[in-house]
Design a protein around this motif. Structure first.
Motif, PDB file in Angstrom:
ATOM      1  N   LYS A 134       0.837  -1.196   0.000  1.00  0.00           N
ATOM      2  CA  LYS A 134       0.000   0.000   0.000  1.00  0.00           C
ATOM      3  C   LYS A 134       0.878   1.254   0.000  1.00  0.00           C
ATOM      4  CE  LYS A 134      -4.107  -1.951   2.239  1.00  0.00           C
ATOM      5  NZ  LYS A 134      -4.925  -1.748   1.021  1.00  0.00           N
ATOM      6  N   ASN A 135       0.383   2.282  -0.646  1.00  0.00           N
ATOM      7  CA  ASN A 135       1.141   3.521  -0.761  1.00  0.00           C
ATOM      8  C   ASN A 135       1.359   4.194   0.593  1.00  0.00           C
ATOM      9  OD1 ASN A 135       2.470   5.462  -2.471  1.00  0.00           O
ATOM     10  ND2 ASN A 135       0.787   6.862  -2.010  1.00  0.00           N
ATOM     11  N   CYS A 136       0.511   3.880   1.566  1.00  0.00           N
ATOM     12  CA  CYS A 136       0.629   4.497   2.889  1.00  0.00           C
ATOM     13  C   CYS A 136       1.643   3.767   3.771  1.00  0.00           C
ATOM     14  CB  CYS A 136      -0.732   4.532   3.577  1.00  0.00           C
ATOM     15  SG  CYS A 136      -1.486   2.902   3.827  1.00  0.00           S
TER      16      CYS A 136
END
Length: 235
Positions: A134-136
């Motif tokens: 995930k980008n987070c």
């Protein structure tokens, strides 16, 4: 050094192919990973490693290994193909702690040849999993870290606002993770059992501490060095 020069971009091209397949489908499974551990890729990893780092229990330096590089890599590959390659135990060394006079922290040092294999296996794992993270997520990822995470959080709070921030600290996660749980997770996407077996051997390589050999079913040898020292200090 024997007549081995830095390889061209074939290795990175193959890894990029793995990353592309992974990015196209999060359900993609990888059945043939061991062929990516070849002479070209291992020589490339050799050149990437820092020759000034501390040596492992065998005392072999990058300079010494380079004297017969071609023969050494050929022998390593021969052992890996016959499943006779076994990582050596890591050597525990104590290094000074920044800002604390006289304080030290333990560090696990692998042998130089093991570092070569570890680097190539890390590249393969990164090619598989990095595209689907995930980008987070910011922990232990290339080009990311504490500063980029803080910057992203600051931007998010300024743009969207937030009433609550939850801070959770998983104490010594990497030092306590169970090997079988980790391997079961890897087997979801990785169907090359020989590759999995070598990861298992790395996890169980053990630690050489003050002349004693120690092995565990949890954590990595490098992390266990730190955990054991903290436990001793607490006692």
């Amino acid at each position: 050094m024997s007549g081995i020069t830095k390889p061209l971009t074939t290795t990175s091209t193959k890894l990029n192919r793995i990353a592309k397949l992974s990015s196209e489908s999060s359900a993609m499974e990888f059945k043939w990973l061991m062929p990516h551990i070849n002479k070209e890729s291992l020589v490339s990893c050799f050149h990437e490693l820092d020759g000034k780092k501390a040596v492992g229990i065998d005392g072999i330096t990058k300079e010494k290994y380079s004297e017969t590089l071609g023969e050494n890599i050929d022998e390593l590959l021969k052992k890996m193909k016959t499943m006779s390659y076994r990582p050596q135990a890591v050597r525990e060394v104590l290094i000074p702690k920044e800002g604390k006079s006289g304080a030290t922290r333990p560090l696990g040092i692998s042998s130089f040849e093991d570092k070569i294999v570890q680097l190539q296996m890390a590249k393969i794992l990164e090619a598989i999993y990095e595209p689907i993270f995930k980008n987070c997520s910011y922990g232990f990822r290339p080009g990311r870290g504490c500063h980029t995470a803080i910057k992203a959080l600051f931007t998010h709070l300024n743009n969207k606002g937030c009433e609550t921030v939850i801070d959770v600290d998983l104490k010594n996660f990497f030092g306590l993770i169970q090997h079988e749980i980790l391997l079961s997770f890897l087997r979801i996407k990785i169907k090359d059992e020989r590759f999995i077996r070598y990861i298992s051997r790395m996890l169980k390589a053990g630690i050489l501490r003050e002349g004693r050999f120690e092995v565990s079913d949890e954590g990595s040898p490098q992390v266990r060095c730190r955990r054991t020292m903290k436990a001793a200090q607490a006692a």
